[in-house]
Structure formats: structure tokens, C-alpha cells
Design a protein around this motif. Structure first.
Motif, PDB file in Angstrom:
ATOM      1  N   ALA A 139      80.916   9.847  68.560  1.00  0.00           N
ATOM      2  CA  ALA A 139      80.864  10.296  69.956  1.00  0.00           C
ATOM      3  C   ALA A 139      81.199  11.785  70.058  1.00  0.00           C
ATOM      4  O   ALA A 139      80.527  12.532  70.789  1.00  0.00           O
ATOM      5  N   ALA A 140      82.199  12.234  69.324  1.00  0.00           N
ATOM      6  CA  ALA A 140      82.569  13.648  69.342  1.00  0.00           C
ATOM      7  C   ALA A 140      81.459  14.501  68.733  1.00  0.00           C
ATOM      8  O   ALA A 140      81.126  15.572  69.244  1.00  0.00           O
ATOM      9  N   TYR A 141      80.847  14.008  67.639  1.00  0.00           N
ATOM     10  CA  TYR A 141      79.756  14.742  67.008  1.00  0.00           C
ATOM     11  C   TYR A 141      78.569  14.869  67.964  1.00  0.00           C
ATOM     12  O   TYR A 141      77.970  15.931  68.102  1.00  0.00           O
ATOM     13  N   GLN A 142      78.237  13.774  68.636  1.00  0.00           N
ATOM     14  CA  GLN A 142      77.109  13.809  69.566  1.00  0.00           C
ATOM     15  C   GLN A 142      77.392  14.735  70.752  1.00  0.00           C
ATOM     16  O   GLN A 142      76.501  15.436  71.222  1.00  0.00           O
ATOM     17  N   ALA A 143      78.656  14.751  71.219  1.00  0.00           N
ATOM     18  CA  ALA A 143      79.021  15.651  72.315  1.00  0.00           C
ATOM     19  C   ALA A 143      78.898  17.107  71.879  1.00  0.00           C
ATOM     20  O   ALA A 143      78.387  17.951  72.621  1.00  0.00           O
ATOM     21  N   LYS A 144      79.352  17.396  70.661  1.00  0.00           N
ATOM     22  CA  LYS A 144      79.231  18.759  70.128  1.00  0.00           C
ATOM     23  C   LYS A 144      77.755  19.131  69.995  1.00  0.00           C
ATOM     24  O   LYS A 144      77.331  20.213  70.415  1.00  0.00           O
ATOM     25  N   CYS A 163      80.432  21.720  77.633  1.00  0.00           N
ATOM     26  CA  CYS A 163      80.779  20.599  76.766  1.00  0.00           C
ATOM     27  C   CYS A 163      81.009  19.360  77.620  1.00  0.00           C
ATOM     28  O   CYS A 163      81.685  19.437  78.649  1.00  0.00           O
ATOM     29  N   PRO A 164      80.451  18.226  77.231  1.00  0.00           N
ATOM     30  CA  PRO A 164      80.706  17.000  77.989  1.00  0.00           C
ATOM     31  C   PRO A 164      82.205  16.721  78.078  1.00  0.00           C
ATOM     32  O   PRO A 164      82.922  16.828  77.084  1.00  0.00           O
ATOM     33  N   SER A 165      82.682  16.409  79.275  1.00  0.00           N
ATOM     34  CA  SER A 165      84.115  16.203  79.463  1.00  0.00           C
ATOM     35  C   SER A 165      84.530  14.751  79.290  1.00  0.00           C
ATOM     36  O   SER A 165      85.713  14.440  79.301  1.00  0.00           O
ATOM     37  N   ASP A 166      83.555  13.870  79.117  1.00  0.00           N
ATOM     38  CA  ASP A 166      83.887  12.447  79.032  1.00  0.00           C
ATOM     39  C   ASP A 166      84.223  11.990  77.614  1.00  0.00           C
ATOM     40  O   ASP A 166      84.437  10.816  77.369  1.00  0.00           O
ATOM     41  N   SER A 170      88.040  16.796  74.529  1.00  0.00           N
ATOM     42  CA  SER A 170      86.889  17.652  74.821  1.00  0.00           C
ATOM     43  C   SER A 170      87.150  19.123  74.487  1.00  0.00           C
ATOM     44  O   SER A 170      86.213  19.852  74.178  1.00  0.00           O
ATOM     45  N   ILE A 171      88.403  19.548  74.511  1.00  0.00           N
ATOM     46  CA  ILE A 171      88.708  20.936  74.163  1.00  0.00           C
ATOM     47  C   ILE A 171      88.382  21.198  72.693  1.00  0.00           C
ATOM     48  O   ILE A 171      87.779  22.215  72.352  1.00  0.00           O
ATOM     49  N   LEU A 172      88.743  20.268  71.819  1.00  0.00           N
ATOM     50  CA  LEU A 172      88.418  20.405  70.401  1.00  0.00           C
ATOM     51  C   LEU A 172      86.906  20.364  70.201  1.00  0.00           C
ATOM     52  O   LEU A 172      86.352  21.150  69.421  1.00  0.00           O
ATOM     53  N   THR A 173      86.237  19.484  70.915  1.00  0.00           N
ATOM     54  CA  THR A 173      84.783  19.388  70.806  1.00  0.00           C
ATOM     55  C   THR A 173      84.131  20.698  71.243  1.00  0.00           C
ATOM     56  O   THR A 173      83.195  21.189  70.591  1.00  0.00           O
ATOM     57  N   ALA A 174      84.629  21.308  72.319  1.00  0.00           N
ATOM     58  CA  ALA A 174      84.092  22.589  72.788  1.00  0.00           C
ATOM     59  C   ALA A 174      84.317  23.681  71.746  1.00  0.00           C
ATOM     60  O   ALA A 174      83.431  24.516  71.506  1.00  0.00           O
ATOM     61  N   ALA A 175      85.482  23.671  71.108  1.00  0.00           N
ATOM     62  CA  ALA A 175      85.769  24.675  70.071  1.00  0.00           C
ATOM     63  C   ALA A 175      84.816  24.520  68.891  1.00  0.00           C
ATOM     64  O   ALA A 175      84.335  25.516  68.331  1.00  0.00           O
ATOM     65  N   MET A 176      84.534  23.273  68.497  1.00  0.00           N
ATOM     66  CA  MET A 176      83.606  23.046  67.378  1.00  0.00           C
ATOM     67  C   MET A 176      82.200  23.490  67.760  1.00  0.00           C
ATOM     68  O   MET A 176      81.479  24.060  66.935  1.00  0.00           O
TER      69      MET A 176
END
Length: 186
Positions: A139-144, A163-166, A170-176
């Protein structure tokens, strides 16, 4: 040991030393109140100082030329003495900090960076274990991937995305996603 803000405030006494690492602005800390209550504060950071600083620190070691705060901590540990013992999990955590801040030893590295990494490796840091720390779920990979796919170039060299917030963290996902966008030409 990890404790919450309230417990930390309750535990502060005249012998408490608060060590602030990887930030030098009071508003960026988890608990500004600790900075007002504690008598002894040490700051170790590699970011440039702004007008907002932790002004009551007994030691402020701010070195913008260091690759990471982890590099700085490893240097301090090296020069404390020869009998210093760093546990492998501690060495992994510091090594991971260097890996993140240098984008895998690509940016802002120098002799100091590699000496710190070598010191940590001698104390049990394992690059395979550290790499496993950076794995994330589907899920995190797909959001990134979604954030990178939806990025729009504005002006000539600025990318903008949402970046998707759900997703969890999400902060880490946005950084990636931001790191991935930095690899795009232009």
C-alpha cells in the motif's frame, strides 16, 4: 526506551540531560516544554541554524558540513575513547541515519562520512539489516508510485505532487516520493 511526552516531563530533575539530535529549532522538537524545564541541554545537528534556535543549550554542536546527525554522533563516539561499546542495533540505527541523509552514500558524503560508516560497521552495523529497515508494504509503495505518477512539472525544474493521505505514515511516503522525483532529469 521510549516514553511519552507527559512521562518525560514528569521524569525531568536537576540531573536530567536532554539531547536534541537532528534539529536545532525548538518548534521542530517533539516537546518544547522539555527545553524549558531541563537545565542541561545538548544539541547535535547538521542543519543550518535559523533565527529560531535552542538558546539555553550548554553544548550546541551544529555542523552544516556534516552529512547527517548520525555521522556526527558516530564521530563523537569514536573520540570518546577506545573502550566504547556500541550495540549492533545502535550501530544499525546510526548507519541507517547516514544512509537516509546521504541517499545511500550519494549526496553530501566525504571522508568523515565513510570513516563514521566504517566505525559503525566495526561495531556491528549490518547493511543488509539496515536495508530491511527501509522496506515498506504494498500500500505504501503504491501510494508513493501514485504520487510520482501524478507529479506535474511547474516552471522548468520544479515538480509538484500530492501524496495520498489515506496511507499509514503518509509523511514517510511523501518523503520517499520526493526522493524518487529528485532522480528525474531536470
Amino acid at each position: 526506551m521510549f516514553i511519552g511526552i507527559n512521562e518525560a516531563i514528569e521524569r525531568v530533575d536537576e540531573n536530567t540531560v536532554v539531547v536534541v539530535v537532528d534539529v536545532n529549532r525548538p518548534s521542530y522538537t517533539e516537546c518544547e516544554d522539555l527545553l524549558r524545564i531541563a537545565k542541561t541541554i545538548v544539541v547535535i545537528d547538521h542543519h543550518r541554524q535559523s533565527s529560531e534556535v535552542i538558546d539555553n543549550a550548554v553544548l550546541s554542536y551544529v555542523e552544516p558540513y556534516a552529512s547527517s546527525a548520525s555521522e556526527m554522533v558516530a564521530e563523537i563516539l569514536q573520540y570518546i575513547g577506545d573502550n566504547i561499546k556500541v550495540k549492533p542495533i545502535e550501530a544499525d540505527a546510526l548507519y541507517a541515519g547516514i544512509v537516509i541523509d546521504t541517499q545511500n552514500f550519494v549526496n553530501k558524503t566525504g571522508v568523515r562520512t565513510f570513516e563514521a560508516a566504517a566505525f559503525l560497521r566495526r561495531h556491528g552495523a549490518d547493511s543488509v539489516r539496515v536495508r530491511l529497515l527501509f522496506q515498506y508494504d504494498m500500500a505504501a509503495y503504491q501510494a508513493k508510485a501514485s504520487a510520482v505518477k501524478d507529479a506535474k512539472m511547474i516552471y522548468k525544474n520544479i515538480a509538484f505532487t500530492v501524496c495520498p493521505s489515506d496511507v499509514e505514515n503518509s509523511i514517510l511516503t511523501a518523503a520517499m516520493a520526493a526522493d524518487d522525483l529528485l532522480n528525474i532529469t531536470g
